[in-house]
Design a protein around this motif. Structure first.
Motif, PDB file in Angstrom:
ATOM      1  N   PHE A  36       0.837  -1.192   0.000  1.00  0.00           N
ATOM      2  CA  PHE A  36       0.000   0.000   0.000  1.00  0.00           C
ATOM      3  C   PHE A  36       0.877   1.250   0.000  1.00  0.00           C
ATOM      4  O   PHE A  36       2.101   1.175   0.107  1.00  0.00           O
ATOM      5  N   ALA A  37       0.263   2.395  -0.153  1.00  0.00           N
ATOM      6  CA  ALA A  37       0.989   3.662  -0.188  1.00  0.00           C
ATOM      7  C   ALA A  37       1.835   3.826   1.072  1.00  0.00           C
ATOM      8  O   ALA A  37       1.353   3.601   2.186  1.00  0.00           O
ATOM      9  N   GLY A  38       3.100   4.204   0.871  1.00  0.00           N
ATOM     10  CA  GLY A  38       3.985   4.463   2.005  1.00  0.00           C
ATOM     11  C   GLY A  38       4.777   3.280   2.494  1.00  0.00           C
ATOM     12  O   GLY A  38       5.526   3.389   3.472  1.00  0.00           O
ATOM     13  N   THR A  39       4.663   2.110   1.813  1.00  0.00           N
ATOM     14  CA  THR A  39       5.369   0.919   2.295  1.00  0.00           C
ATOM     15  C   THR A  39       6.713   0.693   1.617  1.00  0.00           C
ATOM     16  O   THR A  39       7.452  -0.205   2.011  1.00  0.00           O
ATOM     17  N   VAL A 171       0.445  -1.801 -11.767  1.00  0.00           N
ATOM     18  CA  VAL A 171      -0.182  -2.844 -12.580  1.00  0.00           C
ATOM     19  C   VAL A 171      -1.665  -3.050 -12.292  1.00  0.00           C
ATOM     20  O   VAL A 171      -2.282  -3.937 -12.869  1.00  0.00           O
ATOM     21  N   SER A 172      -2.261  -2.258 -11.428  1.00  0.00           N
ATOM     22  CA  SER A 172      -3.647  -2.514 -11.049  1.00  0.00           C
ATOM     23  C   SER A 172      -4.604  -2.437 -12.235  1.00  0.00           C
ATOM     24  O   SER A 172      -5.666  -3.062 -12.228  1.00  0.00           O
ATOM     25  N   MET A 173      -4.248  -1.672 -13.294  1.00  0.00           N
ATOM     26  CA  MET A 173      -5.148  -1.491 -14.431  1.00  0.00           C
ATOM     27  C   MET A 173      -4.858  -2.448 -15.590  1.00  0.00           C
ATOM     28  O   MET A 173      -5.483  -2.355 -16.646  1.00  0.00           O
ATOM     29  N   VAL A 174      -3.912  -3.372 -15.424  1.00  0.00           N
ATOM     30  CA  VAL A 174      -3.588  -4.328 -16.486  1.00  0.00           C
ATOM     31  C   VAL A 174      -4.620  -5.453 -16.486  1.00  0.00           C
ATOM     32  O   VAL A 174      -4.785  -6.156 -15.491  1.00  0.00           O
ATOM     33  N   GLY A 175      -5.324  -5.622 -17.622  1.00  0.00           N
ATOM     34  CA  GLY A 175      -6.357  -6.645 -17.736  1.00  0.00           C
ATOM     35  C   GLY A 175      -5.821  -7.978 -18.204  1.00  0.00           C
ATOM     36  O   GLY A 175      -4.623  -8.146 -18.469  1.00  0.00           O
ATOM     37  N   GLU A 176      -6.728  -8.942 -18.355  1.00  0.00           N
ATOM     38  CA  GLU A 176      -6.361 -10.314 -18.677  1.00  0.00           C
ATOM     39  C   GLU A 176      -5.651 -10.432 -20.022  1.00  0.00           C
ATOM     40  O   GLU A 176      -4.634 -11.129 -20.145  1.00  0.00           O
ATOM     41  N   ASP A 177      -6.177  -9.794 -21.056  1.00  0.00           N
ATOM     42  CA  ASP A 177      -5.585  -9.938 -22.386  1.00  0.00           C
ATOM     43  C   ASP A 177      -4.157  -9.415 -22.434  1.00  0.00           C
ATOM     44  O   ASP A 177      -3.259 -10.058 -22.986  1.00  0.00           O
ATOM     45  N   MET A 178      -3.939  -8.232 -21.848  1.00  0.00           N
ATOM     46  CA  MET A 178      -2.600  -7.658 -21.849  1.00  0.00           C
ATOM     47  C   MET A 178      -1.637  -8.501 -21.026  1.00  0.00           C
ATOM     48  O   MET A 178      -0.479  -8.710 -21.423  1.00  0.00           O
ATOM     49  N   PRO A 188      10.890 -13.603 -17.292  1.00  0.00           N
ATOM     50  CA  PRO A 188      10.486 -13.348 -15.902  1.00  0.00           C
ATOM     51  C   PRO A 188       9.868 -11.952 -15.786  1.00  0.00           C
ATOM     52  O   PRO A 188      10.373 -10.989 -16.374  1.00  0.00           O
ATOM     53  N   ILE A 189       8.767 -11.861 -15.041  1.00  0.00           N
ATOM     54  CA  ILE A 189       8.062 -10.594 -14.885  1.00  0.00           C
ATOM     55  C   ILE A 189       7.919 -10.283 -13.399  1.00  0.00           C
ATOM     56  O   ILE A 189       7.352 -11.078 -12.649  1.00  0.00           O
ATOM     57  N   LEU A 190       8.455  -9.143 -12.991  1.00  0.00           N
ATOM     58  CA  LEU A 190       8.321  -8.656 -11.618  1.00  0.00           C
ATOM     59  C   LEU A 190       7.296  -7.537 -11.627  1.00  0.00           C
ATOM     60  O   LEU A 190       7.498  -6.519 -12.296  1.00  0.00           O
ATOM     61  N   VAL A 191       6.183  -7.729 -10.936  1.00  0.00           N
ATOM     62  CA  VAL A 191       5.129  -6.719 -10.956  1.00  0.00           C
ATOM     63  C   VAL A 191       5.025  -6.034  -9.601  1.00  0.00           C
ATOM     64  O   VAL A 191       5.088  -6.677  -8.558  1.00  0.00           O
ATOM     65  N   LEU A 192       4.903  -4.703  -9.649  1.00  0.00           N
ATOM     66  CA  LEU A 192       4.693  -3.891  -8.454  1.00  0.00           C
ATOM     67  C   LEU A 192       3.250  -3.414  -8.470  1.00  0.00           C
ATOM     68  O   LEU A 192       2.812  -2.778  -9.442  1.00  0.00           O
ATOM     69  N   GLY A 193       2.514  -3.755  -7.428  1.00  0.00           N
ATOM     70  CA  GLY A 193       1.108  -3.398  -7.427  1.00  0.00           C
ATOM     71  C   GLY A 193       0.627  -2.914  -6.080  1.00  0.00           C
ATOM     72  O   GLY A 193       1.240  -3.178  -5.043  1.00  0.00           O
ATOM     73  N   ASP A 194      -0.476  -2.207  -6.132  1.00  0.00           N
ATOM     74  CA  ASP A 194      -1.158  -1.730  -4.932  1.00  0.00           C
ATOM     75  C   ASP A 194      -2.603  -2.199  -5.038  1.00  0.00           C
ATOM     76  O   ASP A 194      -3.390  -1.633  -5.805  1.00  0.00           O
ATOM     77  N   PRO A 195      -2.973  -3.265  -4.318  1.00  0.00           N
ATOM     78  CA  PRO A 195      -4.328  -3.810  -4.453  1.00  0.00           C
ATOM     79  C   PRO A 195      -5.422  -2.857  -4.001  1.00  0.00           C
ATOM     80  O   PRO A 195      -6.606  -3.132  -4.209  1.00  0.00           O
ATOM     81  N   GLY A 196      -5.050  -1.743  -3.392  1.00  0.00           N
ATOM     82  CA  GLY A 196      -6.052  -0.771  -2.984  1.00  0.00           C
ATOM     83  C   GLY A 196      -6.497   0.140  -4.104  1.00  0.00           C
ATOM     84  O   GLY A 196      -7.510   0.833  -3.977  1.00  0.00           O
ATOM     85  N   GLN A 197      -5.749   0.151  -5.234  1.00  0.00           N
ATOM     86  CA  GLN A 197      -6.045   1.101  -6.303  1.00  0.00           C
ATOM     87  C   GLN A 197      -7.130   0.596  -7.240  1.00  0.00           C
ATOM     88  O   GLN A 197      -7.538  -0.564  -7.204  1.00  0.00           O
ATOM     89  N   LEU A 198      -7.567   1.486  -8.112  1.00  0.00           N
ATOM     90  CA  LEU A 198      -8.610   1.169  -9.071  1.00  0.00           C
ATOM     91  C   LEU A 198      -8.174   0.071 -10.025  1.00  0.00           C
ATOM     92  O   LEU A 198      -7.041   0.083 -10.526  1.00  0.00           O
TER      93      LEU A 198
END
Length: 440
Positions: A36-39, A171-178, A188-198
């Motif tokens: 989350f934000a600030g971590t 990555v919160s806005m990346v859908g299934e097809d993309m 290898p794919i390293l994804v940074l995400g915030d599950p609280g976002q839209l």
């Protein structure tokens, strides 16, 4: 980076990323680092890449690139721009893995001719036969409408095919097809995400819907002292945010207590719905002293770009300054344009300068009289024009990947569910760096 010391939790995250990349990518293509934000997700990423000895991918001219390269990409162009300004080479996922395919004018005209012929034939019918024919014509119209939009085809020569590691931020806005297309490169794919976002406008985020490998929950002391982070955490957890002052620069107030002039001084305004955005832009333009017309009138207008134009350095979400605006006719106006850093934007001239930019009128005219058929009707003309609109107010989805020193969140009740509400409010609050006013 020497003045930053990772916490114990961050050290464990760095070690986990290193172990995955060195020993686990054959069994697990995607590593999810959430927080989350600030971590401190960005801090973990910087230290992890340093320990792995991975440098930014660079094309060596033969298509092979830098063998030790890491490619960084984001969903939005503005998020990529923010990373580049911080020293991280980044691009959009679209530009990384896709080639743009557009139907030719001849193809569209041929399809429209078939619709005209079908309509003439349908007029000779009656009853059920005519109803069936008209339904078929509507399907044909929708197909033509899709033809007028750019389509994206996977680019097998993408840098993603040669990099040792792909890093995806926001990555919160990346859908299934993309997500599926990204994984098809087998890297290898390293994804940074915030599950609280839209999430994406349609569906759920492909990478954020699954459990993370590392979830950072410890908010740094400096971040924990921020009223913005406190309110963002309340929004994410569904805790009601009461009216009042939270620190010198952070408030929640009633809309009725704030005039458009005060909203202008409050910073970037973010709302939920497009209808609200149009109303707010009109009100704030008037409060700023601009006339009722649909065209911007000078450099003090807030204008936001709506379409990437890589050859000109234009990025979707970038704010622009317009000067010497000239109405050029039905579909466009021209202007002297500079970007957020004061750089001139426009077609290159023989003397090395930049010429005037031609800008599509339609998005501005929607503020006076919204026409949902306008952009489909103007598709051919729009192709050669820059697309932009008034940016006094923008939606929460448009704001993702961006930050401003001061933000005004205009809460217009967006959200079909309680979770939608939480995500929207959390996302908009975390766009603010120092000052925040929530208006409800």
């Amino acid at each position: 980076m020497n003045d930053i010391t990772p916490s114990d939790t961050q050290h464990r995250a760095i070690a986990a990323i290193r172990a995955w990349f060195e020993h686990g990518t054959e069994k697990q293509q995607v590593f999810r680092l959430f927080g989350f934000a600030g971590t401190g997700k960005s801090t973990v990423l910087k230290f992890a890449l340093e320990e792995l000895g991975l440098e930014p991918h660079r094309d060596g001219g033969d298509g092979e690139g830098c063998v030790s390269g890491v490619v960084t990409a984001t969903f939005t162009g503005k998020a990529a721009l923010v990373l580049r300004r911080k020293g991280t080479p980044a691009r959009t996922i679209h530009s990384l893995i896709y080639s743009v395919i557009e139907a030719t004018e001849e193809e569209v005209e041929a399809a429209e001719k078939k619709i005209t012929e079908a309509m003439a034939s349908a007029r000779q019918l009656s009853g059920f036969d005519r109803t069936t024919a008209e339904a078929t014509i509507e399907v044909m119209r929708q197909a033509v409408s899709e033809m007028k939009r750019p389509r994206f085809a996977l680019n097998p020569k993408s840098d993603a095919a040669h990099a040792r590691l792909i890093v995806l931020d926001e990555v919160s806005m990346v859908g299934e097809d993309m997500a599926r297309d990204l994984m098809s490169f087998g890297k290898p794919i390293l994804v940074l995400g915030d599950p609280g976002q839209l999430p994406p406008i349609q569906g759920e985020g492909a990478f954020t819907k699954d459990a993370p490998d590392i979830m950072l929950t410890e908010i740094h002391r400096q971040a924990a002292e921020s009223a913005i982070i406190r309110l963002a955490t309340m929004a994410r957890k569904g805790v009601a945010i009461g009216f009042g002052q939270y620190d010198t620069h952070v408030w929640k107030m009633r809309k009725s207590d704030v005039t458009p002039e005060q909203a202008l001084r409050g910073g970037q305004v973010i709302c939920g719905m497009n209808a609200t955005r149009l109303q707010l832009n009109n009100a704030m333009r008037q409060a700023a002293g601009f006339g009722p017309g649909s065209l911007p009138t000078g450099p003090a207008e807030k204008i936001v770009c709506l379409k990437n134009q890589n050859d000109l350095g234009l990025i979707n979400g970038m704010f622009l300054s317009l000067d010497a605006v000239v109405d050029e006719g039905t579909h466009y106006f021209s202007a002297v344009v500079t970007d957020e850093d004061g750089n001139r934007i426009g077609p290159p001239q023989q003397d090395g300068s930049r010429g005037r930019l031609r800008i599509y009128k339609g998005h501005f005219e929607d503020h006076i009289a919204f026409d949902k058929q306008r952009h489909d009707r103007d598709w051919k003309t729009k192709r050669a024009l820059t697309e932009a609109t008034f940016g006094w107010a923008i939606t929460g989805h448009k704001s993702q990947g961006s930050q401003w020193e001061n933000v005004v969140v205009w809460d217009d009740g967006l959200g079909r569910t309680e979770l939608d509400r939480r995500r929207w409010l959390y996302t908009t609050i975390t766009r603010a760096e120092q000052g925040l006013v929530i208006l409800a």
